[in-house]
Design a protein around this motif. Structure first.
Motif, PDB file in Angstrom:
ATOM      1  N   UNK A  28      15.666 -21.349 -29.834  1.00 11.52           N
ATOM      2  CA  UNK A  28      14.569 -20.457 -29.490  1.00 11.52           C
ATOM      3  C   UNK A  28      14.944 -19.497 -28.372  1.00 11.52           C
ATOM      4  N   UNK A  29      14.742 -18.217 -28.624  1.00 15.24           N
ATOM      5  CA  UNK A  29      14.981 -17.203 -27.615  1.00 15.24           C
ATOM      6  C   UNK A  29      14.023 -17.404 -26.441  1.00 15.24           C
ATOM      7  N   UNK A  30      14.565 -17.488 -25.247  1.00 13.56           N
ATOM      8  CA  UNK A  30      13.714 -17.602 -24.075  1.00 13.56           C
ATOM      9  C   UNK A  30      13.347 -19.012 -23.682  1.00 13.56           C
ATOM     10  N   UNK A  31      13.889 -20.028 -24.354  1.00 11.03           N
ATOM     11  CA  UNK A  31      13.500 -21.391 -24.034  1.00 11.03           C
ATOM     12  C   UNK A  31      14.696 -22.311 -23.777  1.00 11.03           C
TER      13      UNK A  31
ATOM     14  N   UNK B 178      13.993 -13.170 -19.656  1.00 14.73           N
ATOM     15  CA  UNK B 178      12.991 -12.188 -19.248  1.00 14.73           C
ATOM     16  C   UNK B 178      11.823 -12.110 -20.224  1.00 14.73           C
ATOM     17  N   UNK B 179      12.036 -12.509 -21.468  1.00 12.26           N
ATOM     18  CA  UNK B 179      10.956 -12.462 -22.454  1.00 12.26           C
ATOM     19  C   UNK B 179       9.770 -13.308 -22.000  1.00 12.26           C
ATOM     20  N   UNK B 180      10.034 -14.467 -21.411  1.00 19.39           N
ATOM     21  CA  UNK B 180       8.953 -15.325 -20.960  1.00 19.39           C
ATOM     22  C   UNK B 180       8.107 -14.632 -19.898  1.00 19.39           C
ATOM     23  N   UNK B 181       8.755 -13.901 -18.997  1.00 22.75           N
ATOM     24  CA  UNK B 181       7.982 -13.204 -17.962  1.00 22.75           C
ATOM     25  C   UNK B 181       7.163 -12.076 -18.569  1.00 22.75           C
TER      26      UNK B 181
ATOM     27  N   UNK C 196      13.310  -3.600 -15.734  1.00 22.41           N
ATOM     28  CA  UNK C 196      14.441  -3.744 -14.822  1.00 22.41           C
ATOM     29  C   UNK C 196      15.329  -4.890 -15.305  1.00 22.41           C
ATOM     30  N   UNK C 197      16.517  -4.974 -14.731  1.00 19.67           N
ATOM     31  CA  UNK C 197      17.419  -6.073 -15.087  1.00 19.67           C
ATOM     32  C   UNK C 197      16.774  -7.413 -14.780  1.00 19.67           C
TER      33      UNK C 197
END
Length: 604
Positions: A245-248, A271-274, A302-303
């Motif tokens: 899973x992307x972001x996990x 960063x997807x989670x944020x 931003x990065x």
């Protein structure tokens, strides 16, 4: 459990005098495209015998057994040759001359006209395929009237037949209908005592021309008593998302800084989670400005994405977990938690339809993602994570490999976990994200997840309660702050002993309060407590690898073990209906036929 019949039991079954009515008058229209030519489903070959011959063999015992088949006349499959095959295989055939125009309830009552009223009857669909010992166990069920039922993993988009509901805490069927919301279905066989047969013989078949057999089953359940003999299949029906899973992965790093009465939250990695969190905060603040933080500034691209919100501690708010650890009066603690708990369960979000495979696709990919990324150097944690069984404080329980196996394959358990509906959720509703004001009882909910692991903005209505309980009943707050002692032995087997330090009474009272709030919202959901324990357990298990570097690795082991404890408690609390583990099939489509041949051709 897997059924094993003693010789004495088999002898008892062999001596049963019984009349078998096979309902075989269908057209098999859904199956025709998969066959070389139209054929009654009961005459489809399976190994060295056809389905009808198989049923006659399975249901013929030393005692006198009469086999009646209700067959059709209308439809391409009902040729004279096929009708003759029925006549040569069974003792008597009853022809439904209007089989294309009538339903199974009519065919059953036609067949019943050939039965003396003082006889027991077994009615079985002609397309049922099961192993010998399954049918033996079904025949030997001690109830006067018994229906063969099957657990299913999901009722979402259900098209597998009539569902049945059970009286609470029993195996007695209350209702059978295509409109019942249940994870149990009628599976094509029913044994009826002579008194029930006598009552049914009074019915006029003409009154049931357009009635499915489910109507008659429902009448028996309501007017007499009908027991379910339930099979738990070993093949799950809902696919599992295999990719990570992307972001996990749990590798993201959050940084909080305070300046000028505001807090900046910044994340490095994942960063997807944020971004999901920001989206949820904006949406929630617009609807509930008194209970979610205002976003003052956002840097999405931003990065290291970030956002600013007010520093609510400057306005008299404190994290609930801080108060929990401070040892304040438990009654005040409960009072401060009551409004946030009530809000999240009764006011926040709207109901939506459930999603098939919700639990296993929420947690199995996340567990796989996080545990596969572990370094080999974390020997202690890896040893615990790979153990088939573990002793925790002297009590043996299933380890993580066994838990994953249950989530993959236990159809009945997964079906019972399926929530009646889904709702918007916070996603990280735990005491350190609940800011409360002791002077006036106001609260602010920070750090929502925004989306679930499978990308939805909704989940089980028990999800947020379970997340809260990970901190109190699951002791996440104690683990996070080091308020615990733990020891580990890996030889000759894995054994963990741990103890919680600090405000134990505070943990207990908050747990009781959260469970009371959950119980108030169950609306007839008898499995709510099982789901809460499973959710809390899996949340801790999935979260454990993210803390592998904290408290010298002790925190991750403690989280994993406590999560396993809660999951095992759920299994102990869960009351399965099934009497037999194995496969049973109704052949309706070409896909069904392929599955049947893959399973049963080997035994014939």
């Amino acid at each position: 459990m897997v059924l094993s019949l003693k010789p004495s039991v088999i002898k008892l079954i062999n001596d049963i005098r019984m009349i078998v009515i096979t309902l075989a008058a269908g057209l098999g229209s859904r199956l025709v495209p998969s066959l070389e030519k139209p054929i009654p489903k009961s005459l489809i070959s399976l190994g060295s015998e056809n389905l009808l011959e198989r049923q006659v063999r399975q249901l013929s015992r030393n005692g006198e057994t009469k086999h009646i088949a209700v067959i059709g006349r209308q439809g391409e499959c009902w040729t004279e040759d096929y009708i003759q095959q029925f006549e040569e295989t069974v003792d008597e055939t009853v022809i439904n001359e209007r089989n294309a125009e009538t339903e199974a309830g009519y065919s059953f009552l036609l067949g019943l006209e050939s039965v003396p009223q003082d006889e027991e009857v077994l009615v079985i669909d002609g397309d049922i395929v099961a192993k010998d010992d399954l049918l033996l166990g079904f025949l030997n069920c001690g109830a006067n009237n018994v229906a063969l039922t099957r657990a299913v993993e999901t009722k979402v988009g259900f098209d597998q037949g009539a569902s049945v509901s059970f009286a609470s805490g029993t195996d007695r069927i209350e209702c059978c209908s295509f409109d019942v919301e249940s994870n149990y279905v009628y599976s094509g066989a029913m044994r009826l005592c002579s008194s029930t047969v006598k009552s049914l013989s009074m019915l006029d078949p003409e009154d049931y021309e357009q009635q499915q057999l489910a109507t008659i089953i429902d009448n028996i359940a309501k007017e007499s008593e009908l027991t379910g003999y339930t099979v738990n299949p070993q093949t799950a029906g809902v696919q599992i998302v295999e990719e990570t899973l992307d972001g996990y992965s749990g590798t993201g790093k959050t940084n909080l800084t305070k300046q000028k009465n505001r807090i900046t939250k910044k994340v490095k990695g994942e960063s997807k989670k944020l971004r999901d969190e920001i989206d949820r905060l904006r949406h929630s603040y617009s609807r509930y400005p008194d209970h979610f933080p205002e976003i003052l500034d956002v840097s999405l691209f931003d990065e290291e994405p970030s956002y600013d919100m007010p520093d609510y501690t400057e306005r008299g708010f404190q994290p609930l977990d801080e108060l929990l650890r401070s040892g304040i009066n438990p009654d005040e603690l409960v009072d401060l938690a009551e409004d946030p708990l009530t809000f999240i369960t009764e006011e926040f979000g709207e109901r939506t339809e459930p999603i098939a495979g919700l639990y296993k696709n929420t947690f199995l990919p996340k567990i796989q993602t996080r545990y596969s990324a572990l370094e080999e150097g974390r020997a202690d944690f890896n040893t615990v994570a790979k153990a088939e069984k573990i002793k925790s404080n002297g009590v043996e329980m299933l380890g993580l490999p066994k838990v994953k196996q249950v989530l993959k394959n236990d159809v009945e358990f997964l079906g019972r976990l399926e929530p009646p509906y889904m709702t918007d959720f916070h996603g990280d509703f735990k005491p350190d994200n609940i800011l409360v004001n002791r002077s006036n009882g106001d609260f602010i909910l920070i750090d929502p997840r925004g989306h679930s692991e499978i990308g939805t903005t909704t989940h089980d209505p028990m999800y947020d309660i379970a997340k809260f309980l990970t901190s109190t009943h699951g002791y996440y707050t104690a683990f996070k702050h080091g308020d615990f002692e733990i020891s580990l032995e890996t030889e000759p087997s894995v054994a963990v002993n741990y103890a919680i330090e600090g405000n134990r009474r505070g943990y207990e009272t908050l747990t009781e309060s959260a469970l009371a709030q959950a119980e108030a919202m169950i609306d007839g959901d008898s499995d709510w407590r099982v789901r809460v324990d499973v959710l809390a357990g899996l949340l801790l298990i999935a979260n454990a690898p993210a803390h592998i570097n904290e408290k010298g690795g002790r925190m991750s082991i403690a989280e994993l073990v406590r999560g396993l404890e809660l999951f095992n408690q759920a299994i102990d609390r869960y009351d399965p209906k099934s009497e037999y583990e194995g496969e049973i099939f109704n052949i309706n489509t070409g896909e069904d036929l392929e599955k049947v041949r893959a399973v049963f051709n080997q035994e014939v």
